[in-house]
Design an enzyme around this catalytic site. Sequence first.
Site, PDB file in Angstrom:
ATOM      1  CG  ASP A  31      -7.997   3.752   2.311  1.00 31.55           C
ATOM      2  OD1 ASP A  31      -7.493   2.534   1.380  1.00 31.55           O
ATOM      3  OD2 ASP A  31      -6.822   4.592   3.008  1.00 31.55           O
ATOM      4  CG  ASN A  89     -11.445  -6.433 -12.237  1.00 36.57           C
ATOM      5  OD1 ASN A  89     -12.136  -6.377 -11.612  1.00 36.57           O
ATOM      6  ND2 ASN A  89     -10.717  -5.328 -11.331  1.00 36.57           N
ATOM      7  NE  ARG A 104      -3.692  -1.509   4.307  1.00 33.34           N
ATOM      8  CZ  ARG A 104      -4.264   0.084   4.827  1.00 33.34           C
ATOM      9  NH1 ARG A 104      -3.188   0.586   5.506  1.00 33.34           N
ATOM     10  NH2 ARG A 104      -4.183   1.351   3.808  1.00 33.34           N
ATOM     11  NE  ARG A 147      -2.781  -7.190   1.519  1.00 34.50           N
ATOM     12  CZ  ARG A 147      -3.175  -5.698   0.446  1.00 34.50           C
ATOM     13  NH1 ARG A 147      -3.741  -6.326  -0.686  1.00 34.50           N
ATOM     14  NH2 ARG A 147      -2.811  -5.285   0.724  1.00 34.50           N
ATOM     15  CG  ASN A 172     -11.821  -1.836  -0.023  1.00 35.64           C
ATOM     16  OD1 ASN A 172     -13.239  -1.983   0.668  1.00 35.64           O
ATOM     17  ND2 ASN A 172     -11.964  -0.112  -0.948  1.00 35.64           N
ATOM     18  CG  HIS A 231     -13.307  -1.199  -4.022  1.00 38.37           C
ATOM     19  ND1 HIS A 231     -12.200  -1.879  -3.778  1.00 38.37           N
ATOM     20  CD2 HIS A 231     -12.296   0.665  -2.934  1.00 38.37           C
ATOM     21  CE1 HIS A 231     -10.809  -1.105  -4.045  1.00 38.37           C
ATOM     22  NE2 HIS A 231     -11.494   0.191  -3.339  1.00 38.37           N
ATOM     23  CE1 TYR A 256      -3.084  -3.235  -5.892  1.00 38.39           C
ATOM     24  CE2 TYR A 256      -1.218  -2.772  -6.017  1.00 38.39           C
ATOM     25  CZ  TYR A 256      -2.444  -2.616  -5.654  1.00 38.39           C
ATOM     26  OH  TYR A 256      -2.145  -2.282  -3.912  1.00 38.39           O
ATOM     27  CD  GLU A 300      -2.519  -1.337   0.469  1.00 35.21           C
ATOM     28  OE1 GLU A 300      -3.470  -0.704  -0.255  1.00 35.21           O
ATOM     29  OE2 GLU A 300      -3.116  -2.587  -0.724  1.00 35.21           O
ATOM     30  CB  SER A 334      -9.669   1.517 -16.186  1.00 33.19           C
ATOM     31  OG  SER A 334      -9.312  -0.577 -15.702  1.00 33.19           O
TER      32      SER A 334
END
Length: 454
Positions: A370, A410, A374, A377, A372, A366, A403, A239, A321
């Site tokens: 903020d 996605n 961590r 996982r 998400n 999501h 990523y 992060e 995106s």
Amino acid sequence: MNILVIVISVLLSVICVLLALLQHYYFINRITRKSSIRYEVPVFEDLIPSANEKKIAVSYPLQKMTYDEEVFDDDAVLSGLSAALLPGPNVKETKSNFIGSEKLTGSESEVYNTLQAAIAFKLSGKSLKAMKLFEHAAAIAPKNADVLNRYGEFLEQNQRDIVTADELYFKALTYSPDHQAALMNRKRTAEVVEGLDFDLLKKIDAKNDFLKNRFKLDSFEAVKKQAYYLHIYHTVGIEGNTMTVQQLRYLLQTGQVVNGKSIIEHNEILGLEKAMQYIKLLVKSSYIGIREILGIHRRVMGHVDPLKSGMFRDEKVFVGSHIPPSHDLVPSLMESYCDWLNSEEAQSMHPVRYAALAHYKLVDIHPFTDGNGRTSRLIMNLILLKAGYPPVMILKEQREKYYDALKTANLGDVRPFVRFVAQCTLQILDMYIYGTRLLSIDGISDDEHQIINY
């Protein structure tokens, strides 16, 4: 006539009672339902040390610790575990960073000319030049089915990389479902790749069984503690946290601030440690619900953003995106997510696949402003711990690959992300096996060498 009315009334009464009982049973079952998965004894639960097990140091650098009458330096163990995480010299890294990328665009003529040049170099045996041109073509035209298919054929035929080739064929069909060449190629590779993925999970299980036996021999406290710090270091490092693992360890063991580091970086580490302690408590829980997920997030973000920690987002967010669902849908989506998380369908999967999908599905929703990644996982590792596997560590150096796999998921192909998590699991097993071998009094047998060098 009266008898018929009485009979009908009795039947209706019985039906009403049965419906009421069914409704009551359904309601009670939803409140108190238990997980159907048969969890193993969580062998690796103590890889997360309890708060009262941490030693408080009074100076830095930290003191040396003893282990079975020999002296081991914490930094030496830490260095050894870090080295074990690095890929060996024989590990071939495949380049797939272009997947899902839309940073570059090229004209149709440029794409066509680049592709034709790449094919020409391939046919003339100049593989290195062909590779560079295929990579460039895929970078400037990431949605061009011809480029993706041709690149896949090159990787399959010249590089013997059938896994990445299969991903490219799938991607080509995502953008052009009727692409005949990609259809034929995918039909040929899909079954082979499925077999390779199955073999990967078998390899994980073999190493996991081996590691369980090693942990039964001794406590390996040095390995556990240093791996714990590495876990926090890489999780916050993904992060953007800039603390070194030595600074992080100093913060957690002494409670003292690290000069030159921001308050937020300190709080990210403290919050993640609290969340990992909470995960250790949840290992014995048979159900993972919204309350538990909010509890994880509340600890992850409690020090950083206490007003929004443990709360679903109330605003629209953008992740590159990818546009997650509207915040109005988050509560119902999280209900569905928890239903799936505790379903027999999910829990009948191989634990590594189940954990990876649980991670991806939560990131896809999501649900928080903020934290998400961590939180996802940590849920992934909670599932692995429950099933008798060690927690997975995604290295900060693997951030781009991590990523990229999420971007590919996605687009509709979740297999690369599951495969990535499986490879990370194998990686962490190797690290622990290396550490237990390093600190073992009895040494290591030839059979164990064979498993380590699987």
